[in-house]
Write an enzyme that holds these catalytic residues in place. Structure first.
Site, mmCIF file in Angstrom:
data_model
loop_
_atom_site.group_PDB
_atom_site.id
_atom_site.type_symbol
_atom_site.label_atom_id
_atom_site.label_comp_id
_atom_site.label_asym_id
_atom_site.label_seq_id
_atom_site.Cartn_x
_atom_site.Cartn_y
_atom_site.Cartn_z
ATOM 1 N N MET A 87 8.670 4.567 5.182
ATOM 2 C CA MET A 87 8.957 3.260 4.753
ATOM 3 C C MET A 87 10.281 3.065 3.927
ATOM 4 S SD MET A 87 6.703 1.913 6.339
ATOM 5 C CE MET A 87 7.045 0.215 5.720
ATOM 6 N N GLU A 88 10.522 3.939 3.296
ATOM 7 C CA GLU A 88 11.673 3.894 2.032
ATOM 8 C C GLU A 88 12.909 3.914 3.026
ATOM 9 O OE1 GLU A 88 8.356 5.159 -0.262
ATOM 10 O OE2 GLU A 88 8.969 5.901 1.828
ATOM 11 N N ASP B 273 23.982 -11.544 3.883
ATOM 12 C CA ASP B 273 24.153 -12.516 2.689
ATOM 13 C C ASP B 273 25.743 -12.501 2.630
ATOM 14 O OD1 ASP B 273 23.431 -14.013 0.675
ATOM 15 O OD2 ASP B 273 24.052 -12.362 -0.675
ATOM 16 N N LEU C 267 0.717 -1.229 0.074
ATOM 17 C CA LEU C 267 0.113 0.110 -0.016
ATOM 18 C C LEU C 267 0.831 1.292 0.127
ATOM 19 C CD1 LEU C 267 -2.831 -1.342 2.453
ATOM 20 C CD2 LEU C 267 -2.619 -1.301 -0.138
ATOM 21 N N CYS C 268 2.074 0.870 -0.107
ATOM 22 C CA CYS C 268 2.984 2.280 -0.376
ATOM 23 C C CYS C 268 2.701 2.806 -1.792
ATOM 24 C CB CYS C 268 4.508 1.866 -0.096
ATOM 25 S SG CYS C 268 4.917 1.421 1.401
ATOM 26 N N HIS C 269 3.056 4.292 -1.681
ATOM 27 C CA HIS C 269 2.758 5.037 -2.819
ATOM 28 C C HIS C 269 4.259 5.226 -3.328
ATOM 29 C CE1 HIS C 269 -0.603 6.590 -0.624
ATOM 30 N NE2 HIS C 269 -1.231 6.998 -1.717
#
EC number: 4.6.1.17
Length: 158
Positions: free
Chosen positions: A113-114, A128, A75-77
């Site tokens: 969020m970014e 990793d 739901l992120c733009h």
């Protein structure tokens, strides 16, 4: 459920309409840690890791991830980011790596969020690239530490 911006009255997930919000300068900072054995840090310092320059690679991976956050979080733009900075430092007091991301845009919604995605993917990339030399690693404390812009204004966490 009506108090949650991503849930409609019937309880369905929805993308928030930000079309009527003003465009403002937005900034978010996030941090996290990857804990590891001191011997792992020694190998990184000496350039003796099997997959090469782990810090530079993880910083680049974090930048790339921030730019693709809307593809990962449903739901992120999608946002036009004006800056993504990812910094990773060896921190002997952890022991491990301290990871910091700062993201900026001018837009109608924030970039928390970014910033979180940048730190998360940077940490995963370190993991990793170092898993062959250290099976004890853990990723911890990924959090937003600051934000500016938008209706709610500035926020700082110690």
């Amino acid at each position: 459920m009506n108090d949650l911006s991503h849930i409609d009255a019937a309880g369905r997930a929805r993308m928030v309409d930000v079309g009527d919000k003003p465009v403002t300068t937005r900034r978010a900072e996030s941090r996290g840690e990857l804990l590891c054995a001191p011997a792992t840090l020694d190998k990184v310092r000496a350039g003796e890791t099997p997959k090469g320059s782990v810090i530079a690679t993880a910083e680049l991976a974090g930048v790339m991830a921030a730019k693709r956050t809307a593809e990962l979080i449903p739901l992120c733009h999608p946002l036009a980011l004006s800056q993504v900075l990812v910094e990773i430092a060896i921190d002997d007091s952890l022991p491990g790596f301290s990871i910091r991301a700062e993201v900026r845009t001018s837009g109608q919604t924030g970039v928390e969020m970014e910033a979180l995605t940048a730190v998360s993917v940077a940490a995963l990339t370190l993991f990793d690239m170092l898993k062959a030399v250290d099976k004890t690693m853990t990723i911890e404390a990924i959090r937003v530490t600051a934000k500016d812009g938008g209706r709610s204004g500035a926020m700082r966490k110690p």
